[in-house]
Design an enzyme around this catalytic site. Structure first.
Site, mmCIF file in Angstrom:
data_model
loop_
_atom_site.group_PDB
_atom_site.id
_atom_site.type_symbol
_atom_site.label_atom_id
_atom_site.label_comp_id
_atom_site.label_asym_id
_atom_site.label_seq_id
_atom_site.Cartn_x
_atom_site.Cartn_y
_atom_site.Cartn_z
ATOM 1 N N ASP A 30 70.751 135.122 67.039
ATOM 2 C CA ASP A 30 69.532 134.520 67.267
ATOM 3 C C ASP A 30 68.099 135.644 66.568
ATOM 4 O O ASP A 30 68.702 136.617 67.307
ATOM 5 C CB ASP A 30 69.013 133.774 68.456
ATOM 6 C CG ASP A 30 67.391 133.378 67.945
ATOM 7 O OD1 ASP A 30 67.141 131.985 66.900
ATOM 8 O OD2 ASP A 30 66.194 133.659 68.345
ATOM 9 N N GLU A 44 70.825 135.624 61.995
ATOM 10 C CA GLU A 44 69.532 134.586 61.260
ATOM 11 C C GLU A 44 69.436 136.263 60.922
ATOM 12 O O GLU A 44 68.013 136.922 61.098
ATOM 13 C CB GLU A 44 68.787 134.555 62.495
ATOM 14 C CG GLU A 44 67.812 133.708 61.583
ATOM 15 C CD GLU A 44 66.650 133.262 62.689
ATOM 16 O OE1 GLU A 44 65.605 132.851 62.250
ATOM 17 O OE2 GLU A 44 66.506 133.807 63.907
HETATM 18 C C1 NOJ Z 1 64.863 131.645 65.288
HETATM 19 C C2 NOJ Z 1 65.189 129.973 65.704
HETATM 20 O O1 NOJ Z 1 66.298 129.562 64.937
HETATM 21 C C3 NOJ Z 1 63.888 129.884 65.474
HETATM 22 O O2 NOJ Z 1 64.372 128.463 65.923
HETATM 23 C C4 NOJ Z 1 63.636 130.347 67.171
HETATM 24 O O3 NOJ Z 1 62.101 129.787 67.236
HETATM 25 C C5 NOJ Z 1 62.849 131.501 67.098
HETATM 26 N N1 NOJ Z 1 64.300 132.218 66.693
HETATM 27 C C6 NOJ Z 1 63.041 132.206 68.672
HETATM 28 O O4 NOJ Z 1 64.231 131.996 69.513
#
Ligand code: NOJ
Ligand code: CA
Length: 629
Positions: free
Chosen positions: A291, A351
């Site tokens: 993430d 991500e």
């Molecule tokens: C990216 C995640 O996909 C999202 O849903 C989340 O709110 C943020 N990172 C914080 O962890």
């Protein structure tokens, strides 16, 4: 230092502003929580497919069935026998994830086994056969660790357990065992930038300036004026610093205040977090989706970020996250995580919001020693169906020389069905998008429900909003509830997701777009996904072939070859609402007298007579064929 690339831009304005001031590159703005699309979506909502009557839908479905049975029968007879070679994924040195198809599951919303209105692990286990039949090789579970659920699991209070709302470790083991039996791997989400403020590490950290975990987070005195240490903003609104009266210092949080950032400059953090991955590898997980990878490090001098004119959807000034996003140190951590992953033959997905494919390339590592699968999220930023735009982005990816990981939706982004749908051809467009990202080079990641044409169901009023950014930003920013609604399994109340009240309302589209009905409709979006994924699996050119663009000036039709030494597949996608006819000259590719065999098409007439010299396409049609010399 590089310019900020994490999705700082919560607002539409940045989509264009960045390019002109030289701070962001000319290509897509990077809004994860997607104001660009939220703006587009507002426009598109007036064409909602929901305005069709059920009578129309019934008639259309009957016609479709008849036509599709005919098409599939015709095509089945035409598929050359050797196009069903099964062995491509079985090569001994083949990394397993390269031919795999990944599927993102938002556990709260997939299937509720105990009828408390919230999806859970046992619910997922009960649908593994469905995923297997769909053609899925790996499931990525968004966080299901213990969490206060402020950010629905992205605020983790214990990395080595399962939140009781989702079940327990035994349920997880069963899920894994059952998945493995079906050849499906399990990928966990790893929230590495921050923990929950209820994590024991943070509770200890905030308890005293001398606590053992103090330096696990980022604490700082206020400025002389009593203001936060600098001007950094949380992507979820307001200052990224929260004053904590216990020790009279501020702590830093890129996301919600309940998500304090870990201090990755402290080796103890690295050690503990690397161990978390080992803990899960030992339990059989096949990898992690990391993430918010770009936000791990902050400028040690805490310099102010540059501010631009204007405000975002949350009312904060526009800012380039120059000093708290995408710092080079992140790559050291990724290399370290990769070493551990390699010991377990695991895959790391990232991500990774970047402005360009070249920037994305950095996340693979200079020596391919970082992430194997940094996600390319750029398709989610192409707001309209445009052959030219998609072609341009694919060309950028190809020239960056990377193994692509295309996604078209996720739990932070308005569903592609709504983004691209025109209200008249929505299902055809859903198939068209599948025809694109499932036939390009790379490893695709599906988002649950995409395969049945699920669309957004946004809250109608502020009181209904669950996602905190939706409450904060209402009405301009409605949050992410709309793309996280319960999976639509059938047309019974609550779409077969739960017998209790679902945590988010089911989209009204469940009456027509649900697994059970679509399994009975050979022309459904679901059937198309199943056929396409099966075709992909058995067609070496689609798995391993090079990408060769064709007819590059065509503004309506995107066409390309996927070619290995011994086979070629042709993909033709009509991205327009008008019928199109394309003529291909394959002689420059050494295929002058090639024959075309249809493999899969969305067109009622199957177009079996198509030749490379002339292919006629219905509006938004997909045509996939095999080219034989
Ligand atoms: C990216 C995640 O996909 C999202 O849903 C989340 O709110 C943020 N990172 C914080 O962890
Ligand atoms: Ca439940």
């Amino acid at each position: 230092m590089q310019h900020a690339e994490y999705p700082i831009e919560l607002m539409h304005a940045v989509c264009t502003a960045g390019a002109s001031n030289g701070l962001a590159s000319a290509s897509p703005c990077i809004p994860p929580y997607a104001s660009c699309f939220r703006s587009c979506r507002r426009r598109k909502r007036s064409f909602s497919y929901r305005s069709r009557t059920s009578f129309d839908v019934g008639k259309i479905n009957m016609l479709r069935k008849a036509v599709t049975i005919l098409v599939l029968t015709l095509i089945a007879g035409l598929i050359p026998a050797d196009s069903t070679a099964e062995n491509a994924a079985g090569q001994p040195d083949h990394p397993w994830w390269r031919h795999a198809v990944f599927y993102e599951i938002y556990p709260r919303s997939f299937a509720d086994s105990n009828n408390d209105g919230i999806g859970d692990l046992n619910g997922i286990t009960s649908h593994l056969d469905y995923l297997k039949a769909l053609g899925i090789d790996a499931i990525w579970l968004t966080p299901c660790y213990p969490s206060p659920q402020v950010d629905f699991g992205y605020d983790v209070s214990d990395y080595e357990n399962i939140d009781s709302i989702y079940g327990n470790l035994k349920d997880f083991e069963r899920l894994e065992r059952e998945a493995k039996r079906r050849g499906i791997r399990v990928i966990m989400d790893f929230v590495i930038n921050h923990t929950s403020d209820q994590h024991p590490w943070f509770l200890d950290s905030r308890s005293s300036i001398n606590s053992g975990h103090r330096n696990w987070y980022i604490w700082h005195d206020s400025r002389a004026s009593g203001q936060p240490p600098n001007n950094w903003q949380s992507i979820f609104g307001g200052s990224a610093w929260k004053f904590d009266p216990t020790t009279s210092q501020y702590y830093y949080h890129f996301f919600y205040p309940q998500q304090p950032d870990l201090n990755w400059r402290n080796p103890a953090v690295e050690h503990a977090m690397f161990d978390v991955t080992r803990w899960w590898y030992k339990r059989g997980v096949a990898g992690f989706r990391l993430d918010a990878v770009s936000t791990l490090f902050e400028d040690p001098d805490l310099r102010d970020n540059p501010v631009r004119p204007g405000v975002n959807d949350l009312g904060d000034p526009l800012m380039d996250n120059l000093y708290n996003d995408n710092l080079p140190e992140v790559h050291d951590i990724l290399r370290g995580l990769r070493k551990v992953a390699d010991e377990h033959k695991a895959v790391l997905i990232g991500e990774t919001w970047t402005a360009t494919p070249d920037a994305l390339r950095k996340y693979y590592g200079e020596h391919n020693d970082e992430l194997q699968m940094p996600m390319d999220l750029a398709f989610t930023e192409i707001a309209t169906l445009s052959a030219t735009e998609f072609r341009k982005h694919i060309a950028g990816v190809e020239s960056a020389g990377i193994w692509p990981v295309y996604v078209i939706s996720n739990h932070d982004i308005v569903r592609s069905y709504l983004r691209y749908g025109d209200g008249q051809h929505d299902d055809a467009i859903a198939k068209l998008m599948a025809g694109l990202y499932l036939t390009l080079r790379g490893t695709p990641i599906l988002y649950y429900g995409e395969e049945i044409g699920m669309q957004n169901n946004d809250p109608q009023k502020k009181d209904d909003v669950q996602d905190p950014i939706g409450k904060l930003g209402w009405p301009r920013q409605k949050g992410r509830d709309g793309e996280r609604t319960p999976m639509q399994w059938n047309d019974t109340p609550n779409a077969g997701f739960s017998q209790g009240k679902p945590w988010l309302p089911v989209s009204p589209s469940y009456q027509t777009h649900n697994v059970a009905s679509e399994l009975n409709d050979p022309n459904s979006v679901l059937h198309f996904y199943r056929h396409l994924l099966a075709l992909r699996r058995r067609t070496p050119a689609l798995l391993d072939g090079d990408y060769l663009p064709l007819n590059q000036d065509d503004p309506n039709v995107l066409a390309y070859l996927r070619r290995t030494k011994s086979s070629s597949a042709l993909v033709v996608l009509n991205m327009s609402a008008a019928p199109q006819t394309i003529r291909l000259d394959l002689s420059p590719k050494g295929l002058a007298s090639a024959k075309l065999w249809p493999l899969l098409t969305t067109m009622g007439t199957a177009n079996p007579q198509a030749t490379v010299a002339q292919i006629s396409l219905d509006p938004f049609a997909v045509y996939i064929g095999e080219i034989r010399k």
